[in-house]
Write a protein that holds these residues in place. Structure first.
Motif, PDB file in Angstrom:
ATOM      1  N   HIS A 109       0.934  -1.361  -0.360  1.00 37.68           N
ATOM      2  CA  HIS A 109       0.179  -0.098  -0.055  1.00 37.68           C
ATOM      3  C   HIS A 109       0.837   1.318  -0.091  1.00 37.68           C
ATOM      4  O   HIS A 109       0.463   2.269  -0.498  1.00 37.68           O
ATOM      5  CB  HIS A 109      -0.921   0.151   1.179  1.00 37.68           C
ATOM      6  CG  HIS A 109      -0.339   0.148   2.595  1.00 37.68           C
ATOM      7  ND1 HIS A 109       0.102   1.388   3.120  1.00 37.68           N
ATOM      8  CD2 HIS A 109       0.068  -0.944   3.249  1.00 37.68           C
ATOM      9  CE1 HIS A 109       0.863   1.121   4.412  1.00 37.68           C
ATOM     10  NE2 HIS A 109       0.727  -0.067   4.472  1.00 37.68           N
ATOM     11  N   ALA A 110       2.043   1.210   0.511  1.00 36.53           N
ATOM     12  CA  ALA A 110       2.863   2.228   0.503  1.00 36.53           C
ATOM     13  C   ALA A 110       3.325   2.714  -0.795  1.00 36.53           C
ATOM     14  O   ALA A 110       3.323   3.988  -1.162  1.00 36.53           O
ATOM     15  CB  ALA A 110       4.565   2.122   1.309  1.00 36.53           C
ATOM     16  N   THR A 111       3.591   1.876  -1.743  1.00 35.71           N
ATOM     17  CA  THR A 111       3.872   2.310  -3.075  1.00 35.71           C
ATOM     18  C   THR A 111       2.650   2.995  -3.819  1.00 35.71           C
ATOM     19  O   THR A 111       2.775   3.901  -4.429  1.00 35.71           O
ATOM     20  CB  THR A 111       4.028   1.099  -4.049  1.00 35.71           C
ATOM     21  OG1 THR A 111       5.241   0.352  -3.205  1.00 35.71           O
ATOM     22  CG2 THR A 111       4.571   1.293  -5.467  1.00 35.71           C
ATOM     23  N   ASN A 112       1.446   2.507  -3.544  1.00 35.46           N
ATOM     24  CA  ASN A 112       0.299   2.935  -4.226  1.00 35.46           C
ATOM     25  C   ASN A 112      -0.037   4.525  -3.424  1.00 35.46           C
ATOM     26  O   ASN A 112      -0.417   5.529  -4.330  1.00 35.46           O
ATOM     27  CB  ASN A 112      -0.983   2.352  -3.747  1.00 35.46           C
ATOM     28  CG  ASN A 112      -1.054   0.958  -4.655  1.00 35.46           C
ATOM     29  OD1 ASN A 112      -0.267   0.802  -5.690  1.00 35.46           O
ATOM     30  ND2 ASN A 112      -1.518  -0.060  -3.950  1.00 35.46           N
ATOM     31  N   GLN A 113       0.481   4.608  -2.311  1.00 37.84           N
ATOM     32  CA  GLN A 113       0.145   5.832  -1.407  1.00 37.84           C
ATOM     33  C   GLN A 113       0.994   7.088  -1.919  1.00 37.84           C
ATOM     34  O   GLN A 113       0.567   8.145  -2.133  1.00 37.84           O
ATOM     35  CB  GLN A 113       0.390   5.808  -0.090  1.00 37.84           C
ATOM     36  CG  GLN A 113      -0.076   6.855   0.797  1.00 37.84           C
ATOM     37  CD  GLN A 113      -1.250   7.077   1.236  1.00 37.84           C
ATOM     38  OE1 GLN A 113      -2.248   6.251   0.665  1.00 37.84           O
ATOM     39  NE2 GLN A 113      -1.795   7.896   1.948  1.00 37.84           N
ATOM     40  N   ARG A 114       2.090   6.499  -2.479  1.00 39.16           N
ATOM     41  CA  ARG A 114       3.256   7.563  -2.923  1.00 39.16           C
ATOM     42  C   ARG A 114       2.634   8.085  -4.353  1.00 39.16           C
ATOM     43  O   ARG A 114       3.401   9.303  -4.909  1.00 39.16           O
ATOM     44  CB  ARG A 114       4.433   7.021  -2.949  1.00 39.16           C
ATOM     45  CG  ARG A 114       5.069   6.928  -1.706  1.00 39.16           C
ATOM     46  CD  ARG A 114       6.536   6.808  -1.844  1.00 39.16           C
ATOM     47  NE  ARG A 114       7.174   5.548  -2.461  1.00 39.16           N
ATOM     48  CZ  ARG A 114       7.281   4.362  -1.898  1.00 39.16           C
ATOM     49  NH1 ARG A 114       7.034   4.270  -0.654  1.00 39.16           N
ATOM     50  NH2 ARG A 114       7.316   3.115  -2.621  1.00 39.16           N
ATOM     51  N   LYS A 115       1.796   7.589  -4.989  1.00 38.87           N
ATOM     52  CA  LYS A 115       1.356   8.146  -6.327  1.00 38.87           C
ATOM     53  C   LYS A 115       0.510   9.227  -6.356  1.00 38.87           C
ATOM     54  O   LYS A 115       0.050   9.958  -7.152  1.00 38.87           O
ATOM     55  CB  LYS A 115       0.743   6.957  -6.956  1.00 38.87           C
ATOM     56  CG  LYS A 115       1.317   5.907  -7.541  1.00 38.87           C
ATOM     57  CD  LYS A 115       0.556   4.902  -8.139  1.00 38.87           C
ATOM     58  CE  LYS A 115       1.416   3.644  -8.490  1.00 38.87           C
ATOM     59  NZ  LYS A 115       0.548   2.509  -9.153  1.00 38.87           N
ATOM     60  N   TYR A 116       0.023   9.604  -4.992  1.00 37.54           N
ATOM     61  CA  TYR A 116      -1.036  10.775  -4.745  1.00 37.54           C
ATOM     62  C   TYR A 116      -0.324  11.677  -4.090  1.00 37.54           C
ATOM     63  O   TYR A 116       0.367  11.726  -2.848  1.00 37.54           O
ATOM     64  CB  TYR A 116      -2.284  10.291  -4.067  1.00 37.54           C
ATOM     65  CG  TYR A 116      -3.084   9.353  -4.801  1.00 37.54           C
ATOM     66  CD1 TYR A 116      -4.328   9.612  -5.460  1.00 37.54           C
ATOM     67  CD2 TYR A 116      -2.743   8.101  -4.941  1.00 37.54           C
ATOM     68  CE1 TYR A 116      -4.850   8.925  -6.274  1.00 37.54           C
ATOM     69  CE2 TYR A 116      -3.590   7.030  -5.656  1.00 37.54           C
ATOM     70  CZ  TYR A 116      -4.573   7.561  -6.196  1.00 37.54           C
ATOM     71  OH  TYR A 116      -5.503   6.805  -6.987  1.00 37.54           O
TER      72      TYR A 116
END
Length: 321
Positions: A109-116
């Motif tokens: 989830h950390a990877t996805n979070q950094r896209k925003y």
């Protein structure tokens, strides 16, 4: 609270604890998971310096601590050799950091979070709700969460379910919103008036850094004393929980001030052109840190036109710091 491996002065090694540290370091570098190491420490009843069971988070913090390699820090940055002896050598410390920070160890989830750009509380729901009297309205005020659309486009939504239990009626596309927010924030940061205010804050932050570190130490000491008092049955669990909750609130405030000082001192060039050039190549987390200097939150109101392809600026209420 003292660092595990050292006595209360922070200058003398506690041999038994240093032995544990070296054992843990070797196991982690040899491929053992943090979960298995923590489970073993708990099974052996090896406690932290505060007398608490180890967790993956507390063990990770310890292993990342430059103090173990005989290095001193200021505002989270290594600034030189320390006067206390090292428990592990610097090469081992660097190997640990490289291993613990390896991308494959990050949670998905950390990877996805950094896209925003605007995740983590920058956006709140502005859907109108009846107030207590029934004659007026309040805004929902719940944080917006990241969620792609059915077509895969990035977006922010107010979730009706867990964890926020918001209205479930607010959604806004991420790309155009982030572009607008970035443009406004960069213009604000380039303003001489805002820059002067931030530079004054830098001086205050530098002057207060040592004080803030002492405050954190005092909070840690208070937590340790409360834990020991509970272990001796001098206070109840309710009292301990209340003390811990208050201490965590204070720690959060102090750490935010310390982080703010670090962000202020790392400000890039302040002309509109310089800021824009920096923004293009800056990592997302650095952009978010810069944004946090001037932006408190954005209230996102309901859309007035269904299926609108362009950003409706009337939906946005900016709250600047």
């Amino acid at each position: 609270m003292r660092c595990y491996g050292y006595d209360e002065t922070g200058r003398q090694i506690i041999d038994a604890e240093a032995t544990v540290i070296r054992e843990v370091v070797k196991r982690v570098l040899d491929g053992d998971s943090m979960r298995s190491v923590v489970a073993d420490l708990r099974a052996r009843e090896v406690a932290t310096s505060a007398g608490r069971p180890w967790t993956q988070q507390s063990l990770s913090r310890l292993l990342r601590n430059p103090r173990l390699a005989g290095l001193k820090t200021y505002l989270g940055e290594v600034v030189g050799d320390a006067p206390w002896p090292a428990i592990i050598d610097r090469d081992t410390h660097q190997q640990l950091l490289a291993l613990l920070d390896a991308p494959e160890r990050k949670q998905p989830h950390a990877t996805n979070q950094r896209k925003y750009l605007l995740s983590g509380g920058f956006l709140v729901c502005g859907y109108p709700l009846p107030d207590e009297t029934g004659t007026g309205t309040n805004i929902d005020g719940k944080p917006l969460y990241t969620q792609p659309s059915n077509s895969g486009k990035r977006g922010y939504v107010c979730r009706a379910g867990s964890p926020s239990y918001g209205c479930g009626r607010i959604r806004i596309a991420a790309e155009s919103l982030e572009e607008e927010v970035a443009a406004r924030a960069l213009a604000r940061l380039a303003s001489p008036k805002i820059r002067a205010r931030l530079e004054r804050a830098v001086g205050s932050a530098k002057d207060g850094a040592a004080t803030m570190e002492r405050v954190l130490q005092a909070i840690d000491d208070r937590l340790a004393e409360a834990g020991q008092a509970y272990a001796r049955r001098e206070i109840s669990l309710v009292t301990l929980t209340a003390i811990e909750a208050e201490a965590k609130r204070e720690q959060k405030q102090v750490r935010e001030r310390i982080a703010q000082a670090a962000r202020l001192q790392a400000l890039p060039a302040t002309t509109p052109e310089g800021l824009s050039e920096w923004w293009v190549d800056a990592p997302l987390e650095r952009r978010r840190e810069l944004l946090a200097l001037v932006l408190d939150r954005i209230i996102v109101k309901p859309a007035t036109r269904a299926g609108a392809s362009q950003l409706d600026l009337d939906r946005l209420e900016f709250v600047w710091k």
